[in-house]
Design a protein around this motif. Structure first.
Motif, PDB file in Angstrom:
ATOM      1  N   VAL A  20       9.866  -0.888  -3.388  1.00 61.00           N
ATOM      2  CA  VAL A  20      10.594  -2.155  -3.521  1.00 61.00           C
ATOM      3  C   VAL A  20      11.846  -2.148  -2.651  1.00 61.00           C
ATOM      4  O   VAL A  20      12.143  -3.122  -1.952  1.00 61.00           O
ATOM      5  CB  VAL A  20      10.949  -2.432  -5.000  1.00 61.00           C
ATOM      6  N   ASN A  21      12.563  -1.037  -2.658  1.00 63.18           N
ATOM      7  CA  ASN A  21      13.780  -0.937  -1.863  1.00 63.18           C
ATOM      8  C   ASN A  21      13.469  -1.033  -0.375  1.00 63.18           C
ATOM      9  O   ASN A  21      14.128  -1.773   0.366  1.00 63.18           O
ATOM     10  CB  ASN A  21      14.503   0.372  -2.182  1.00 63.18           C
ATOM     11  N   ARG A  22      12.466  -0.297   0.076  1.00 60.47           N
ATOM     12  CA  ARG A  22      12.094  -0.313   1.496  1.00 60.47           C
ATOM     13  C   ARG A  22      11.617  -1.699   1.908  1.00 60.47           C
ATOM     14  O   ARG A  22      11.990  -2.201   2.977  1.00 60.47           O
ATOM     15  CB  ARG A  22      11.015   0.738   1.759  1.00 60.47           C
ATOM     16  N   LEU A  23      10.803  -2.334   1.080  1.00 61.57           N
ATOM     17  CA  LEU A  23      10.318  -3.670   1.400  1.00 61.57           C
ATOM     18  C   LEU A  23      11.471  -4.655   1.495  1.00 61.57           C
ATOM     19  O   LEU A  23      11.505  -5.504   2.392  1.00 61.57           O
ATOM     20  CB  LEU A  23       9.301  -4.126   0.347  1.00 61.57           C
ATOM     21  N   HIS A  24      12.434  -4.553   0.611  1.00 60.36           N
ATOM     22  CA  HIS A  24      13.605  -5.434   0.639  1.00 60.36           C
ATOM     23  C   HIS A  24      14.376  -5.265   1.955  1.00 60.36           C
ATOM     24  O   HIS A  24      14.729  -6.255   2.600  1.00 60.36           O
ATOM     25  CB  HIS A  24      14.504  -5.126  -0.558  1.00 60.36           C
ATOM     26  N   VAL A  25      14.609  -4.031   2.357  1.00 59.60           N
ATOM     27  CA  VAL A  25      15.332  -3.764   3.607  1.00 59.60           C
ATOM     28  C   VAL A  25      14.544  -4.311   4.803  1.00 59.60           C
ATOM     29  O   VAL A  25      15.118  -4.932   5.709  1.00 59.60           O
ATOM     30  CB  VAL A  25      15.616  -2.251   3.761  1.00 59.60           C
ATOM     31  N   LEU A  26      13.237  -4.078   4.810  1.00 61.82           N
ATOM     32  CA  LEU A  26      12.410  -4.577   5.919  1.00 61.82           C
ATOM     33  C   LEU A  26      12.424  -6.102   5.978  1.00 61.82           C
ATOM     34  O   LEU A  26      12.527  -6.688   7.071  1.00 61.82           O
ATOM     35  CB  LEU A  26      10.974  -4.061   5.785  1.00 61.82           C
ATOM     36  N   LEU A  28      14.787  -8.148   4.837  1.00 62.16           N
ATOM     37  CA  LEU A  28      16.107  -8.593   5.290  1.00 62.16           C
ATOM     38  C   LEU A  28      16.267  -8.418   6.792  1.00 62.16           C
ATOM     39  O   LEU A  28      16.826  -9.284   7.482  1.00 62.16           O
ATOM     40  CB  LEU A  28      17.208  -7.833   4.558  1.00 62.16           C
ATOM     41  N   THR A  29      15.771  -7.314   7.310  1.00 59.75           N
ATOM     42  CA  THR A  29      15.841  -7.060   8.746  1.00 59.75           C
ATOM     43  C   THR A  29      15.095  -8.150   9.516  1.00 59.75           C
ATOM     44  O   THR A  29      15.596  -8.677  10.522  1.00 59.75           O
ATOM     45  CB  THR A  29      15.253  -5.670   9.073  1.00 59.75           C
ATOM     46  N   GLU A  30      13.919  -8.510   9.050  1.00 64.56           N
ATOM     47  CA  GLU A  30      13.130  -9.545   9.724  1.00 64.56           C
ATOM     48  C   GLU A  30      13.765 -10.926   9.589  1.00 64.56           C
ATOM     49  O   GLU A  30      13.712 -11.733  10.513  1.00 64.56           O
ATOM     50  CB  GLU A  30      11.693  -9.562   9.198  1.00 64.56           C
ATOM     51  N   MET A  45      14.763 -17.573   1.486  1.00 69.27           N
ATOM     52  CA  MET A  45      14.497 -17.219   2.874  1.00 69.27           C
ATOM     53  C   MET A  45      13.290 -16.283   2.870  1.00 69.27           C
ATOM     54  O   MET A  45      13.400 -15.128   2.450  1.00 69.27           O
ATOM     55  CB  MET A  45      15.715 -16.539   3.505  1.00 69.27           C
ATOM     56  N   ASP A  46      12.155 -16.803   3.290  1.00 66.82           N
ATOM     57  CA  ASP A  46      10.915 -16.039   3.274  1.00 66.82           C
ATOM     58  C   ASP A  46      10.433 -15.782   4.694  1.00 66.82           C
ATOM     59  O   ASP A  46      10.507 -16.660   5.550  1.00 66.82           O
ATOM     60  CB  ASP A  46       9.823 -16.802   2.514  1.00 66.82           C
ATOM     61  N   VAL A  47       9.919 -14.563   4.909  1.00 71.85           N
ATOM     62  CA  VAL A  47       9.304 -14.267   6.199  1.00 71.85           C
ATOM     63  C   VAL A  47       7.902 -14.863   6.205  1.00 71.85           C
ATOM     64  O   VAL A  47       7.298 -15.067   5.145  1.00 71.85           O
ATOM     65  CB  VAL A  47       9.270 -12.746   6.475  1.00 71.85           C
ATOM     66  N   PRO A  48       7.348 -15.144   7.391  1.00 69.91           N
ATOM     67  CA  PRO A  48       5.984 -15.681   7.453  1.00 69.91           C
ATOM     68  C   PRO A  48       4.988 -14.707   6.790  1.00 69.91           C
ATOM     69  O   PRO A  48       5.190 -13.483   6.833  1.00 69.91           O
ATOM     70  CB  PRO A  48       5.717 -15.789   8.959  1.00 69.91           C
ATOM     71  N   GLU A  54       2.468  -7.176   6.994  1.00 69.68           N
ATOM     72  CA  GLU A  54       2.778  -5.979   7.778  1.00 69.68           C
ATOM     73  C   GLU A  54       3.940  -5.201   7.159  1.00 69.68           C
ATOM     74  O   GLU A  54       3.922  -3.975   7.121  1.00 69.68           O
ATOM     75  CB  GLU A  54       3.089  -6.359   9.225  1.00 69.68           C
ATOM     76  N   LEU A  55       4.945  -5.908   6.672  1.00 68.67           N
ATOM     77  CA  LEU A  55       6.084  -5.244   6.044  1.00 68.67           C
ATOM     78  C   LEU A  55       5.664  -4.503   4.776  1.00 68.67           C
ATOM     79  O   LEU A  55       6.141  -3.397   4.504  1.00 68.67           O
ATOM     80  CB  LEU A  55       7.190  -6.251   5.727  1.00 68.67           C
ATOM     81  N   ILE A  56       4.759  -5.102   4.008  1.00 64.96           N
ATOM     82  CA  ILE A  56       4.231  -4.449   2.806  1.00 64.96           C
ATOM     83  C   ILE A  56       3.505  -3.164   3.183  1.00 64.96           C
ATOM     84  O   ILE A  56       3.694  -2.116   2.553  1.00 64.96           O
ATOM     85  CB  ILE A  56       3.320  -5.410   2.018  1.00 64.96           C
TER      86      ILE A  56
END
Length: 86
Positions: A20-26, A28-30, A45-48, A54-56
């Protein structure tokens, strides 16, 4: 050697927290990289979706790298639940 069920559950909880932490950081970065702005209706704010998939995958791979290979079947079994909750 099998782990005590309580210890196994503890490790799965730690693995889930890492995911969950890694996915959150990824994500936010995107959001910053893509210049995503808040939705006017709900302010999210959602990524496509294709980027999110891919982030998952990246977040799950990150967790797998930090646990011994013998724990991979347990992580694989938990993946679907983690993705639904993400």
């Amino acid at each position: 050697m099998a782990l005590d069920p309580g210890i196994e559950e503890l490790f799965l909880g730690i693995a889930h927290a890492l995911f969950v932490n890694r996915l959150h950081v990824l994500r936010l970065t995107e959001i910053v990289r893509l210049g995503i702005r808040p939705d006017p209706n709900d302010q999210n704010m959602d990524v496509p979706p294709e980027v999110d998939r891919e982030l998952i995958n990246q977040a799950f791979a990150y967790v797998q790298r930090h646990f011994p290979p013998t724990f991979t079947p347990k992580l694989d079994a938990a993946r679907a639940r983690w993705v639904r909750l993400a």
